[in-house]
Design a protein around this motif. Structure first.
Motif, PDB file in Angstrom:
ATOM      1  N   LEU A   1      -3.292  -4.682   4.048  1.00 19.29           N
ATOM      2  CA  LEU A   1      -4.425  -3.842   3.681  1.00 19.29           C
ATOM      3  C   LEU A   1      -4.184  -2.363   3.921  1.00 19.29           C
ATOM      4  CD1 LEU A   1      -7.454  -6.042   4.777  1.00 19.29           C
ATOM      5  CD2 LEU A   1      -6.247  -5.948   2.598  1.00 19.29           C
ATOM      6  N   ALA A   2      -2.951  -1.976   4.242  1.00 16.59           N
ATOM      7  CA  ALA A   2      -2.632  -0.556   4.363  1.00 16.59           C
ATOM      8  C   ALA A   2      -2.986   0.157   3.061  1.00 16.59           C
ATOM      9  CB  ALA A   2      -1.150  -0.379   4.677  1.00 16.59           C
ATOM     10  N   ASP A   3      -3.534   1.367   3.153  1.00 20.23           N
ATOM     11  CA  ASP A   3      -4.017   2.087   1.977  1.00 20.23           C
ATOM     12  C   ASP A   3      -2.926   2.261   0.925  1.00 20.23           C
ATOM     13  OD1 ASP A   3      -6.501   2.293   3.144  1.00 20.23           O
ATOM     14  OD2 ASP A   3      -6.211   4.350   3.856  1.00 20.23           O
ATOM     15  N   THR A   4      -1.716   2.595   1.358  1.00 21.69           N
ATOM     16  CA  THR A   4      -0.642   2.828   0.395  1.00 21.69           C
ATOM     17  C   THR A   4      -0.279   1.543  -0.349  1.00 21.69           C
ATOM     18  OG1 THR A   4       0.959   2.505   2.196  1.00 21.69           O
ATOM     19  CG2 THR A   4       0.339   4.777   1.650  1.00 21.69           C
ATOM     20  N   VAL A   5      -0.303   0.430   0.374  1.00 20.10           N
ATOM     21  CA  VAL A   5       0.014  -0.861  -0.250  1.00 20.10           C
ATOM     22  C   VAL A   5      -1.060  -1.232  -1.262  1.00 20.10           C
ATOM     23  CG1 VAL A   5       0.300  -3.332   0.165  1.00 20.10           C
ATOM     24  CG2 VAL A   5       1.349  -1.671   1.720  1.00 20.10           C
ATOM     25  N   GLN A   6      -2.317  -1.120  -0.879  1.00 19.70           N
ATOM     26  CA  GLN A   6      -3.400  -1.493  -1.780  1.00 19.70           C
ATOM     27  C   GLN A   6      -3.465  -0.579  -2.998  1.00 19.70           C
ATOM     28  OE1 GLN A   6      -5.622  -4.201  -1.817  1.00 19.70           O
ATOM     29  NE2 GLN A   6      -4.026  -4.919  -0.412  1.00 19.70           N
ATOM     30  N   ALA A   7      -3.146   0.703  -2.820  1.00 22.57           N
ATOM     31  CA  ALA A   7      -3.141   1.613  -3.963  1.00 22.57           C
ATOM     32  C   ALA A   7      -2.062   1.218  -4.962  1.00 22.57           C
ATOM     33  CB  ALA A   7      -2.932   3.052  -3.488  1.00 22.57           C
ATOM     34  N   ALA A   8      -0.899   0.843  -4.459  1.00 23.15           N
ATOM     35  CA  ALA A   8       0.202   0.450  -5.340  1.00 23.15           C
ATOM     36  C   ALA A   8      -0.117  -0.851  -6.070  1.00 23.15           C
ATOM     37  CB  ALA A   8       1.492   0.315  -4.532  1.00 23.15           C
ATOM     38  N   VAL A   9      -0.724  -1.802  -5.359  1.00 24.21           N
ATOM     39  CA  VAL A   9      -1.094  -3.063  -5.999  1.00 24.21           C
ATOM     40  C   VAL A   9      -2.178  -2.821  -7.044  1.00 24.21           C
ATOM     41  CG1 VAL A   9      -2.079  -5.348  -5.631  1.00 24.21           C
ATOM     42  CG2 VAL A   9      -0.454  -4.429  -3.977  1.00 24.21           C
ATOM     43  N   ALA A  10      -3.153  -1.987  -6.732  1.00 23.10           N
ATOM     44  CA  ALA A  10      -4.245  -1.716  -7.669  1.00 23.10           C
ATOM     45  C   ALA A  10      -3.726  -1.069  -8.947  1.00 23.10           C
ATOM     46  CB  ALA A  10      -5.286  -0.819  -7.019  1.00 23.10           C
ATOM     47  N   GLU A  11      -2.748  -0.188  -8.825  1.00 21.59           N
ATOM     48  CA  GLU A  11      -2.178   0.443 -10.010  1.00 21.59           C
ATOM     49  C   GLU A  11      -1.505  -0.597 -10.906  1.00 21.59           C
ATOM     50  OE1 GLU A  11       1.045   3.974 -11.184  1.00 21.59           O
ATOM     51  OE2 GLU A  11       0.532   3.575  -9.085  1.00 21.59           O
ATOM     52  N   ARG A  12      -0.782  -1.507 -10.303  1.00 17.88           N
ATOM     53  CA  ARG A  12      -0.127  -2.560 -11.076  1.00 17.88           C
ATOM     54  C   ARG A  12      -1.157  -3.523 -11.670  1.00 17.88           C
ATOM     55  NH1 ARG A  12       5.759  -3.796  -9.012  1.00 17.88           N
ATOM     56  NH2 ARG A  12       6.295  -1.776  -8.103  1.00 17.88           N
ATOM     57  N   TRP A  13      -2.206  -3.796 -10.913  1.00 17.71           N
ATOM     58  CA  TRP A  13      -3.264  -4.692 -11.382  1.00 17.71           C
ATOM     59  C   TRP A  13      -3.886  -4.145 -12.671  1.00 17.71           C
ATOM     60  CZ3 TRP A  13      -5.688  -9.175  -9.246  1.00 17.71           C
ATOM     61  CH2 TRP A  13      -6.919  -9.503  -9.792  1.00 17.71           C
TER      62      TRP A  13
ATOM     63  N   PRO B   1      -9.605 -17.790  -8.411  1.00 13.05           N
ATOM     64  CA  PRO B   1      -9.307 -16.904  -9.537  1.00 13.05           C
ATOM     65  C   PRO B   1      -8.803 -15.540  -9.063  1.00 13.05           C
ATOM     66  CG  PRO B   1     -11.397 -18.025  -9.887  1.00 13.05           C
ATOM     67  CD  PRO B   1     -10.967 -18.336  -8.475  1.00 13.05           C
ATOM     68  N   GLY B   2      -7.716 -15.073  -9.675  1.00 16.88           N
ATOM     69  CA  GLY B   2      -7.178 -13.758  -9.361  1.00 16.88           C
ATOM     70  C   GLY B   2      -6.156 -13.736  -8.252  1.00 16.88           C
ATOM     71  N   ILE B   3      -6.140 -14.739  -7.392  1.00 17.39           N
ATOM     72  CA  ILE B   3      -5.260 -14.704  -6.229  1.00 17.39           C
ATOM     73  C   ILE B   3      -3.789 -14.827  -6.630  1.00 17.39           C
ATOM     74  CG2 ILE B   3      -4.592 -15.932  -4.134  1.00 17.39           C
ATOM     75  CD1 ILE B   3      -7.042 -14.239  -3.734  1.00 17.39           C
ATOM     76  N   ALA B   4      -3.496 -15.652  -7.632  1.00 18.22           N
ATOM     77  CA  ALA B   4      -2.101 -15.789  -8.066  1.00 18.22           C
ATOM     78  C   ALA B   4      -1.551 -14.457  -8.554  1.00 18.22           C
ATOM     79  CB  ALA B   4      -1.998 -16.847  -9.161  1.00 18.22           C
ATOM     80  N   LEU B   5      -2.318 -13.754  -9.372  1.00 18.98           N
ATOM     81  CA  LEU B   5      -1.884 -12.446  -9.852  1.00 18.98           C
ATOM     82  C   LEU B   5      -1.774 -11.463  -8.692  1.00 18.98           C
ATOM     83  CD1 LEU B   5      -1.212 -10.497 -12.137  1.00 18.98           C
ATOM     84  CD2 LEU B   5      -3.677 -10.077 -12.410  1.00 18.98           C
ATOM     85  N   TYR B   6      -2.766 -11.457  -7.833  1.00 19.37           N
ATOM     86  CA  TYR B   6      -2.761 -10.512  -6.710  1.00 19.37           C
ATOM     87  C   TYR B   6      -1.551 -10.714  -5.801  1.00 19.37           C
ATOM     88  CZ  TYR B   6      -3.886  -8.460  -2.215  1.00 19.37           C
ATOM     89  OH  TYR B   6      -3.801  -7.759  -1.038  1.00 19.37           O
ATOM     90  N   THR B   7      -1.281 -11.942  -5.397  1.00 12.88           N
ATOM     91  CA  THR B   7      -0.164 -12.169  -4.477  1.00 12.88           C
ATOM     92  C   THR B   7       1.175 -11.864  -5.141  1.00 12.88           C
ATOM     93  OG1 THR B   7      -0.225 -14.536  -5.022  1.00 12.88           O
ATOM     94  CG2 THR B   7      -1.339 -13.841  -3.009  1.00 12.88           C
ATOM     95  N   SER B   8       1.284 -12.125  -6.452  1.00 14.41           N
ATOM     96  CA  SER B   8       2.515 -11.798  -7.163  1.00 14.41           C
ATOM     97  C   SER B   8       2.748 -10.287  -7.197  1.00 14.41           C
ATOM     98  CB  SER B   8       2.464 -12.335  -8.595  1.00 14.41           C
ATOM     99  OG  SER B   8       2.289 -13.726  -8.617  1.00 14.41           O
ATOM    100  N   LEU B   9       1.676  -9.535  -7.421  1.00 16.95           N
ATOM    101  CA  LEU B   9       1.778  -8.078  -7.413  1.00 16.95           C
ATOM    102  C   LEU B   9       2.051  -7.550  -6.010  1.00 16.95           C
ATOM    103  CD1 LEU B   9      -1.234  -7.272  -9.767  1.00 16.95           C
ATOM    104  CD2 LEU B   9       1.189  -7.130 -10.351  1.00 16.95           C
ATOM    105  N   LEU B  10       1.396  -8.136  -5.018  1.00 14.19           N
ATOM    106  CA  LEU B  10       1.605  -7.722  -3.639  1.00 14.19           C
ATOM    107  C   LEU B  10       3.068  -7.904  -3.239  1.00 14.19           C
ATOM    108  CD1 LEU B  10       0.293  -6.832  -0.912  1.00 14.19           C
ATOM    109  CD2 LEU B  10      -0.008  -9.272  -0.418  1.00 14.19           C
ATOM    110  N   ARG B  11       3.645  -9.034  -3.614  1.00 19.26           N
ATOM    111  CA  ARG B  11       5.052  -9.278  -3.300  1.00 19.26           C
ATOM    112  C   ARG B  11       5.952  -8.268  -3.997  1.00 19.26           C
ATOM    113  NH1 ARG B  11       8.829 -11.896   0.096  1.00 19.26           N
ATOM    114  NH2 ARG B  11      10.777 -11.933  -1.093  1.00 19.26           N
TER     115      ARG B  11
END
Length: 405
Positions: A344-356, A292-302
């Motif tokens: 897991l770079a901070d800038t990447v995770q911050a951007a993904v979290a905002e979209r999440w 659960p959640g991985i499909a959304l997470y990887t789509s946002l990460l990409r």
């Protein structure tokens, strides 16, 4: 040889058939993406490797990168279904046939064994091949097994893994697609582990079978001096931590890492060898789509990283370079090889979290790379692969590769 047109038919992220030509092309393209490395043995012999879980995901990437980068020879172990009169073979069946062809192109002697990696009969078979074909010497073992259940050969008990949080229920966003392919972001609640859920999951996905493999091969004196072994793992984002790293699967990963530390001490004394876990970055795999959640997470990460998202085969190039000494072996404070720092770079995770936080059914198409994600899911089964004519009939009864004499 039977031929037919194969169209994708799926139930969610699970496809009923696979496309042989598409699977073969994917393996070919993976091999083409690997730059050749330098010889890694002073005696001119190719290193002997055993990849357990060689037909899918990171295990497939390890096999392809090992062949094209290092020139490994050895054994791949996987568990796949053959073609039948009703269904095609599994995608891993066709990928293995293509990987065997890649090995031939690279002049590598690779034997592929199909069966239960958890059982001792497979371990006996591997030991026999190592003895008879490869001089009784194994240089590297890559362990990449994801399975829903495991039967312990010693006790006969069967364990079943579960995807559950620990301590409290967890509600997370997840991405699904309706029958017409339209995306839907919804909340899904998973109840916490209870009873023997944690113990069972650790028994399946922890380090017990990896350790059993090492013990089995060491007892038969099949480990070469300087032998190295690595188990492939994942940590992931804080966004998915409750269901993954802090859940039952996370408990299994912690056990895997503890096993690595124990094996490292043991192998250092036994053959001057080493053991570690390799923490890889996110990817769309047949196993990950069930979480659960991985499909959304990887789509946002990409959508955040675009082409900077590092594919599995590129990560495994780095892993082989470290295992063979082409590059220094770099470990974190827990003794893990980290191939996930780009994720897991901070800038990447911050951007993904905002979209999440902003992702809903109405907004997800603008926030996530849905075309990439759905394409990746299709490609797991050999569909949506560039250069393949899906209107043409294709042979489905591809035989399992037979080792040349």
């Amino acid at each position: 040889m039977s031929e037919r047109v194969i169209a994708p038919k799926n139930r969610g992220f699970l496809f009923l058939d696979s496309h042989p030509a598409g699977c073969a092309r994917l393996v070919h393209d993976m091999g083409q993406a690997v730059p050749a490395g330098q010889p890694v043995r002073g005696d001119g012999e190719r290193p002997v490797a055993l990849v357990i879980g060689s037909s899918a995901g990171y295990g497939l990437a390890a096999t392809v990168a090992g062949l094209a980068r290092v020139g490994i020879r050895g054994i791949g172990v996987c568990f796949e279904k053959a073609p039948s009169h009703r269904r095609t073979g599994t995608a891993g069946w066709y990928r293995t046939a293509a990987t065997a062809e890649l090995a031939r192109q690279h002049g590598s002697d690779m034997v592929f064994l199909n069966g239960d990696a958890f059982g001792d009969p497979m371990k006996e078979q591997v030991a026999a091949v190592l003895t008879e074909r490869f001089g009784g010497r194994l240089d590297h073992l890559v362990y990449s097994v994801a399975a829903p259940r495991r039967t312990d050969p010693a006790s006969g008990a069967t364990y079943t893994s579960v995807l559950k949080p620990i301590g409290a229920a967890n509600t997370t966003k997840t991405l699904v697609f309706d029958e017409h392919g339209a995306p839907d972001v919804k909340d899904v609640t998973t109840q916490p582990a209870e009873g023997h859920d944690i113990e069972q999951t650790v028994a399946v996905m922890g380090g017990a079978d990896w350790e059993r493999w090492i013990t089995f091969l060491a007892d038969r004196e099949l480990l070469a001096d300087g032998f190295s072994t690595v188990a492939l793992s994942y940590i992931g984002s804080p966004l998915t931590a409750a269901i993954y790293r802090q859940g039952t699967i996370g408990a299994a990963k912690a056990h895997l890492e503890a096993t690595a530390r124990q094996l490292n001490e043991r192998l250092a004394k036994l053959v001057g060898g080493r053991a570690a876990t390799s923490v890889n970055g996110a990817a769309v795999t047949q196993s990950s789509t069930a979480i659960p959640g991985i499909a959304l997470y990887t789509s946002l990460l990409r959508s955040v990283l675009g082409a900077s998202m590092v594919p599995p085969v590129a990560q495994l190039i780095e892993l082989w370079d470290q295992l063979t000494g082409a590059r220094p072996l770099t470990l974190d404070e827990e003794g893990r090889i980290r191939l996930d720092t780009w994720e897991l770079a901070d800038t990447v995770q911050a951007a993904v979290a905002e979209r999440w936080r902003s992702a809903t059914t109405d907004t997800v198409a603008n926030l996530a790379d849905l075309d990439w994600f759905t394409g990746e899911v299709h490609r797991l089964y050999g569909f949506d692969v560039p250069g393949i004519d899906y209107t043409a009939p294709v042979a489905t009864d591809i035989p399992w590769p037979t080792a040349a004499n």
